[in-house]
Motif scaffolding. Structure first.
Motif, PDB file in Angstrom:
ATOM      1  N   ASN A   1       0.839  -1.209   0.000  1.00 19.81           N
ATOM      2  CA  ASN A   1       0.000   0.000   0.000  1.00 19.81           C
ATOM      3  C   ASN A   1       0.867   1.249   0.000  1.00 19.81           C
ATOM      4  O   ASN A   1       0.584   2.216  -0.706  1.00 19.81           O
ATOM      5  CB  ASN A   1      -0.890   0.053   1.255  1.00 19.81           C
ATOM      6  N   LEU A   2       1.920   1.213   0.811  1.00 19.05           N
ATOM      7  CA  LEU A   2       2.763   2.409   0.944  1.00 19.05           C
ATOM      8  C   LEU A   2       3.465   2.736  -0.366  1.00 19.05           C
ATOM      9  O   LEU A   2       3.509   3.895  -0.789  1.00 19.05           O
ATOM     10  CB  LEU A   2       3.793   2.209   2.070  1.00 19.05           C
ATOM     11  N   LEU A   3       4.016   1.715  -1.048  1.00 23.58           N
ATOM     12  CA  LEU A   3       4.706   2.008  -2.304  1.00 23.58           C
ATOM     13  C   LEU A   3       3.686   2.409  -3.383  1.00 23.58           C
ATOM     14  O   LEU A   3       3.940   3.323  -4.169  1.00 23.58           O
ATOM     15  CB  LEU A   3       5.563   0.820  -2.780  1.00 23.58           C
ATOM     16  N   ALA A   4       2.524   1.752  -3.387  1.00 28.73           N
ATOM     17  CA  ALA A   4       1.488   2.123  -4.371  1.00 28.73           C
ATOM     18  C   ALA A   4       1.097   3.585  -4.198  1.00 28.73           C
ATOM     19  O   ALA A   4       1.014   4.344  -5.171  1.00 28.73           O
ATOM     20  CB  ALA A   4       0.262   1.219  -4.216  1.00 28.73           C
TER      21      ALA A   4
ATOM     22  N   GLU B   1      -3.995   5.847 -11.614  1.00 27.45           N
ATOM     23  CA  GLU B   1      -4.992   5.903 -10.531  1.00 27.45           C
ATOM     24  C   GLU B   1      -4.922   4.664  -9.650  1.00 27.45           C
ATOM     25  O   GLU B   1      -5.177   4.733  -8.455  1.00 27.45           O
ATOM     26  CB  GLU B   1      -6.392   6.107 -11.119  1.00 27.45           C
ATOM     27  N   THR B   2      -4.594   3.526 -10.267  1.00 30.56           N
ATOM     28  CA  THR B   2      -4.260   2.335  -9.475  1.00 30.56           C
ATOM     29  C   THR B   2      -3.075   1.660 -10.151  1.00 30.56           C
ATOM     30  O   THR B   2      -2.751   1.944 -11.309  1.00 30.56           O
ATOM     31  CB  THR B   2      -5.427   1.316  -9.364  1.00 30.56           C
ATOM     32  N   VAL B   3      -2.425   0.775  -9.424  1.00 24.33           N
ATOM     33  CA  VAL B   3      -1.163   0.206  -9.899  1.00 24.33           C
ATOM     34  C   VAL B   3      -1.078  -1.277  -9.518  1.00 24.33           C
ATOM     35  O   VAL B   3      -1.624  -1.692  -8.504  1.00 24.33           O
ATOM     36  CB  VAL B   3       0.017   1.031  -9.310  1.00 24.33           C
TER      37      VAL B   3
ATOM     38  N   ILE C   1      -1.949   4.269 -19.824  1.00 26.86           N
ATOM     39  CA  ILE C   1      -1.266   3.269 -19.001  1.00 26.86           C
ATOM     40  C   ILE C   1       0.211   3.662 -18.931  1.00 26.86           C
ATOM     41  O   ILE C   1       0.775   4.160 -19.914  1.00 26.86           O
ATOM     42  CB  ILE C   1      -1.373   1.853 -19.621  1.00 26.86           C
ATOM     43  N   THR C   2       0.810   3.442 -17.773  1.00 28.26           N
ATOM     44  CA  THR C   2       2.240   3.714 -17.584  1.00 28.26           C
ATOM     45  C   THR C   2       2.905   2.446 -17.071  1.00 28.26           C
ATOM     46  O   THR C   2       2.323   1.732 -16.252  1.00 28.26           O
ATOM     47  CB  THR C   2       2.440   4.831 -16.531  1.00 28.26           C
TER      48      THR C   2
ATOM     49  N   ALA D   1       6.112  -2.211 -12.397  1.00 26.87           N
ATOM     50  CA  ALA D   1       4.719  -1.862 -12.104  1.00 26.87           C
ATOM     51  C   ALA D   1       4.041  -1.390 -13.366  1.00 26.87           C
ATOM     52  O   ALA D   1       4.693  -0.844 -14.256  1.00 26.87           O
ATOM     53  CB  ALA D   1       4.656  -0.759 -11.051  1.00 26.87           C
ATOM     54  N   TYR D   2       2.731  -1.627 -13.439  1.00 25.28           N
ATOM     55  CA  TYR D   2       1.950  -0.951 -14.473  1.00 25.28           C
ATOM     56  C   TYR D   2       0.689  -0.416 -13.819  1.00 25.28           C
ATOM     57  O   TYR D   2       0.188  -0.969 -12.844  1.00 25.28           O
ATOM     58  CB  TYR D   2       1.649  -1.866 -15.660  1.00 25.28           C
TER      59      TYR D   2
END
Ligand SMILES: *Cc1c(COP(=O)(O)O)cnc(C)c1O
Length: 436
Positions: A102-105, A116-118, A269-270, A284-285
Motif C-alpha cells: 500500500n505504501l509504495l502504491a 490511478e491504481t497500480v 497506461i504507464t 509496475a503498471y
C-alpha cells in the motif's frame, strides 16, 4: 599522442572463462557481455558504493551505468540497505498482502497522477507485457504500434523493429518468435507523426495501443520533438486507442513524476521498473482506474506473480522514492548532467570530432555523429569503431560508460563536481590517445 593504459584483470578474465562454461555467453543478460564494444572480458564486480564500482581485481571505476538505471541514489545507499535489512529480518516473501505494498502504491500514485491504481510485478518486461495485454483486453483490438529503436523488454510481441517503409508489418528481431505474433506489432520511426498517422489510417480500428518510451533511452537518449507526444495523445483519442508510456527507464529518473509530468501529457497506461525497486527486482503498471479495473481479480485480464509485491523490493523502492524527495534533487541531477554533457561537447569540439549530445535530467548520450539525432536511423550513423576505442580508453582510465553506442548513460546524486572533473580529464586523455 599518449598511450592508453591497460588495466590487467586476471581474476575477471578467469571468472569469465568459467562463466562461459556455465552460462550462455558467460552472462545472464546479453548487453553485459560487451559484444557491442568488440567483446572482451566484462566487468566482474565485487562491490559498489556511491558513484564507484569495484571489480574483483580491485580496480575502481566511476559508474555511468548504475545497474542500467536503478542506482539513482548511488550504489548501496545506507538507508536503502538498512530498510532492506530490517524488512528481511521479518521474512523474505509471504505470498500474502503486506502494508508495504500500500505504501509504495501510494508513493507511486502521488508522483504519477495518471496512474490511478497500480499493479506490482517483478521486472520491466513483465510490466510492459502485462500493459499491452491490458490494452488489448480493454479495447478488444489486436494491434500495437511501437517505435523503431525503442526497447520494451523481451516479450515476444515487442522484440520487433521496423523494416523500411511506413506501414511495414512486424518482422521479429529475435529467433523463436512466431511471425503471427510479430505481425500484430506495427512500427514507426521515433518522432515521425506522419508515419503513425499512416498506420492509424490503415489499421485504426484494430489498434489497441501506441507504446512508446516518451524519452527514448534504448537507442541512446533521444528526446521527443516539440508536439510529438501531444500528437500521439490526440491520435489515440481520435481512434479510441490507448497511449502507453513505458517509463521503466525514465520514471523517477528525468523527474519524480517521469516524462509525463515533465511534458504534461497523461498516458492511459504507464509502466515502471528500475528505480522503482531501488535495486531490487520490481516493476509496475498502472493507469486510468476504469482500464485497470480489467485486471484480475477485479476483472478478466489474468496476470499474476508469486513474488509480486515482494517485501524487500517494496521496502527498497519506498525508501528510494522517499530519499529522492530531498529538496532540489532533480534540479541538481539535471544541472550536474548538463555540466558533464557540456564538458564532453566542448572536448569534442576541441578535438574536432563530429558529435551530438542529448540529455534530460539524469540521463544522457554522447553520439559520434555529424547531425542532431531524432530517431534510430540517425543513431545508426554513429561511428562505431570510434565509439569502441573511446569506450575502452575511458574504461582503462576508470570510467565505466554504457558499453554500447545504443545505450543511454546515467548519473546519480553521487555524481558531483569532483566526479564530473575526473570524467572530463579521463576523456581529454582518451581523446589525446585515440584521435590522430
Ligand atoms: C529496461 C527496460 C525494460 C525492461 O525491463 P527489465 O526489468 O529489464 O525486464 C523495458 N522498457 C524499458 C524502457 C527499459 O528501459
Amino acid at each position: 599522442m599518449t598511450t592508453t593504459p591497460t588495466r590487467q584483470r586476471p581474476l575477471s578474465d578467469a571468472a569469465f572463462e568459467t562463466a562461459k562454461t556455465l552460462l550462455p555467453g558467460g552472462v545472464n543478460s546479453p548487453v553485459r557481455a560487451f559484444k557491442s564494444v568488440g567483446g572482451g572480458t566484462p566487468l566482474f564486480l565485487q562491490k559498489a558504493k556511491g558513484a564507484t564500482i569495484t571489480d574483483i581485481d580491485g580496480h575502481d571505476y566511476l559508474d555511468y551505468v548504475l545497474s542500467w538505471g536503478p542506482a539513482i541514489l548511488g550504489h548501496a545507499h545506507p538507508q536503502v540497505v538498512e530498510a532492506v535489512r530490517e524488512t528481511a529480518l521479518n521474512g523474505l516473501s509471504f505470498g500474502c498482502p503486506t502494508v508495504l505494498e500500500n505504501l509504495l502504491a501510494k508513493a507511486v500514485i502521488d508522483r504519477f497522477p495518471a496512474m490511478e491504481t497500480v499493479r506490482f510485478v517483478s521486472s520491466g518486461t513483465e510490466a510492459v507485457m502485462s500493459a499491452i495485454r491490458l490494452a488489448r483486453a480493454f479495447t478488444g483490438r489486436k494491434k500495437l504500434i511501437k517505435f523503431e529503436g525503442c526497447y520494451h523488454g523481451h516479450a515476444d510481441s515487442l522484440l520487433v523493429k521496423a523494416g523500411s517503409g511506413v506501414a511495414t508489418l512486424g518482422i521479429p528481431d529475435s529467433a523463436g518468435i512466431s511471425p503471427l505474433v510479430a505481425q500484430e506489432t506495427l512500427t514507426a520511426p521515433f518522432n515521425d507523426l506522419e508515419a503513425v498517422m499512416a498506420l492509424f489510417e490503415a489499421y485504426g480500428d484494430d489498434i489497441a495501443g501506441v507504446l512508446i518510451e516518451p524519452v527514448a533511452g534504448n537507442m541512446g537518449c533521444v528526446l521527443p520533438m516539440n508536439g510529438f507526444l501531444q500528437g500521439l495523445r490526440e491520435m489515440c483519442n481520435a481512434y479510441g486507442s490507448l497511449l502507453i508510456f513505458d517509463e521503466v527507464m525514465t520514471g523517477f529518473r528525468v523527474h519524480s513524476g517521469g516524462v509525463q509530468t515533465l511534458y504534461n501529457i497523461a498516458p492511459d497506461i504507464t509502466t515502471l521498473g528500475k528505480i522503482i525497486g531501488g535495486g531490487m527486482p520490481v516493476g509496475a503498471y498502472g493507469g486510468r482506474a476504469d482500464i485497470m479495473a480489467n485486471v484480475a481479480p477485479q476483472g478478466t485480464m489474468y496476470q499474476a506473480g508469486t513474488l509480486s509485491g515482494n517485501p524487500l523490493g517494496m521496502a527498497a523502492g519506498l525508501k528510494t522514492l522517499q530519499l529522492l524527495e530531498a529538496p532540489n534533487t532533480y534540479e541538481t541531477l539535471d544541472a550536474n548532467a548538463k555540466k558533464l554533457v557540456a564538458g564532453m561537447a566542448g572536448l569534442c569540439e576541441q578535438f574536432k570530432l563530429p558529435h551530438s549530445t542529448q540529455q534530460v535530467g539524469a540521463m544522457f548520450s554522447l553520439f559520434f555523429v555529424e547531425a542532431p539525432v531524432h530517431n534510430f536511423a540517425d543513431v545508426c550513423k554513429t561511428d562505431r569503431a570510434f565509439f569502441n576505442q573511446f569506450f575502452w580508453g575511458m574504461l582503462n582510465r576508470g570510467i565505466y560508460l554504457a558499453p554500447s553506442p545504443f545505450e543511454a548513460s546515467f548519473t546519480s546524486v553521487c555524481h558531483q563536481q569532483a566526479e564530473i572533473d575526473a570524467t572530463l580529464n579521463a576523456m581529454e586523455d582518451t581523446l589525446r590517445s585515440v584521435v590522430i
